[in-house]
Design a protein around this motif. Structure first.
Motif, PDB file in Angstrom:
ATOM      1  N   HIS A 173       0.879  -1.170   0.000  1.00 62.48           N
ATOM      2  CA  HIS A 173       0.000   0.000   0.000  1.00 62.48           C
ATOM      3  C   HIS A 173       0.915   1.217   0.000  1.00 62.48           C
ATOM      4  CE1 HIS A 173      -3.048   2.884   0.727  1.00 62.48           C
ATOM      5  NE2 HIS A 173      -3.993   1.996   0.938  1.00 62.48           N
ATOM      6  N   HIS A 225      -4.125   5.316  -3.390  1.00 54.26           N
ATOM      7  CA  HIS A 225      -5.281   6.194  -3.538  1.00 54.26           C
ATOM      8  C   HIS A 225      -4.845   7.258  -4.549  1.00 54.26           C
ATOM      9  CE1 HIS A 225      -6.198   5.270   0.996  1.00 54.26           C
ATOM     10  NE2 HIS A 225      -6.179   4.192   0.249  1.00 54.26           N
ATOM     11  N   GLU A 244      -6.976   2.196  -6.013  1.00 60.37           N
ATOM     12  CA  GLU A 244      -7.987   1.668  -5.097  1.00 60.37           C
ATOM     13  C   GLU A 244      -9.273   2.484  -5.182  1.00 60.37           C
ATOM     14  OE1 GLU A 244      -6.458   1.324  -1.119  1.00 60.37           O
ATOM     15  OE2 GLU A 244      -8.449   1.297  -0.219  1.00 60.37           O
ATOM     16  N   HIS A 259      -9.588  -5.240  -0.691  1.00 63.73           N
ATOM     17  CA  HIS A 259      -9.503  -4.924   0.721  1.00 63.73           C
ATOM     18  C   HIS A 259     -10.894  -5.257   1.254  1.00 63.73           C
ATOM     19  CE1 HIS A 259      -6.071  -1.743   0.289  1.00 63.73           C
ATOM     20  NE2 HIS A 259      -5.637  -2.975   0.224  1.00 63.73           N
ATOM     21  N   GLU A 299      -8.104  -5.188   6.259  1.00 64.03           N
ATOM     22  CA  GLU A 299      -7.597  -3.982   6.942  1.00 64.03           C
ATOM     23  C   GLU A 299      -8.395  -3.681   8.209  1.00 64.03           C
ATOM     24  OE1 GLU A 299      -8.004  -0.958   3.882  1.00 64.03           O
ATOM     25  OE2 GLU A 299      -5.870  -1.038   3.439  1.00 64.03           O
TER      26      GLU A 299
HETATM   27 ZN   LIG Z   1      -6.211   2.163   0.890  1.00 63.02          ZN
END
Ligand SMILES: [Zn+2]
Length: 277
Positions: A67, A108, A147, A216, A259
């Motif tokens: 990430h 992101h 994402e 996720h 997560e």
């Molecule tokens: Zn994320």
């Protein structure tokens, strides 16, 4: 990929002493198949340590993703900020590749910053194409994984994410199922909604994308602006049983990263249910 692997965001809590190599070993001991390196504040695997991580991942058969930094805004107003964001993305993706990671660099992409979606799309597209080229030029063919956003202010609806993946080489989505739930104010939680999701992915990216998915998956609390915080799956309304059922029915392959506040506990729960389906 042939199967669906489950793993934690970051090294499992039970890892002792806490470092990436031991995290990989612990993931294997727990019966997991993947792990996401958390480069969210900094790239915390050094260039020197990367070959060791690569070796451990190979020996323990743990597929790695990462990430990337939270400080990425490919759609920043200022040109310098867009460039700096792109460097952070490329740097994390490079280190993932050096660490033997094959599941992609999750990030992101950016923020609308009060501009409308059609204005922002080409800006993000351009930066992602540049990032892709920079990685390819250095021989890092690691997949880029934008994402789906959990916040209204964040760029990346499902539609935009799939579209950009279609337009940039070696780019596939990271579908954060809790983000889709939050941003649609409670959607993406019924069996039919999960089916719709995979039909949409197939329509835009083809059937092979369903064999190379990255998720996720955790519970979420949200407001009218979207994501507030992540929750344990059993303290949320996440209909994970039906989600897992559809993953099985659609023969989805790839990686599921949890997560939740205790990723290890929740991912083991989901993995167990999935195996019994
Ligand atoms: Zn994320």
């Amino acid at each position: 990929m042939k199967e669906l692997l489950f793993g934690t965001a970051g090294i499992p809590f039970s890892t002792e002493p806490r470092n990436t190599v031991n995290g990989v070993i612990t993931a294997r001991k727990l019966g997991l198949g993947c792990m996401e390196l958390e480069f969210v504040r900094n790239v915390n695997v050094s260039k020197e340590a990367a070959p060791e991580v690569k070796q451990a991942a190979k020996e323990n058969k743990i597929e790695l993703s990462c990430h990337c930094s939270y400080y990425i805004n490919l759609a920043a107003i200022e040109k310098e900020k867009r460039g700096a964001s792109r460097s952070r993305l490329v740097q994390a993706a490079t280190r993932l590749d050096e660490s033997g990671g094959t599941r992609g660099a999750v990030f992101h992409p950016g923020f609308y910053m009060k501009r409308d979606a059609p204005t922002v799309y080409p800006i993000v597209l351009e930066q992602m194409k540049k990032a892709r080229k920079e990685l390819d030029d250095k021989g890092h063919n690691v997949t880029l994984r934008p994402e789906t956003s959990g916040k209204l202010a964040g760029w990346g609806t499902l539609k935009e994410t799939l579209r950009v993946c279609n337009e940039v080489e070696n780019t596939l989505p990271c579908i954060d199922i809790s983000h889709l739930h939050a941003i649609t104010q409670g959607g993406y939680n019924k069996k039919t909604e999960f089916e719709d999701l995979f039909n949409d992915v197939e329509k835009e990216l083809g059937k092979q994308a369903l064999r190379d998915m990255h998720f996720h998956a955790q519970g979420i609390e949200y407001t009218e602006r979207g994501e507030r915080n992540h929750l344990p799956i059993d303290e949320s309304d996440f209909n994970y049983r039906d989600f897992l059922l559809v993953l099985k029915e659609y023969k989805i392959a790839g990686t599921v990263i949890c997560e939740a506040p205790d990723p290890e506990a929740d991912v083991l729960k989901m993995h167990k249910i999935y195996q019994k389906l």
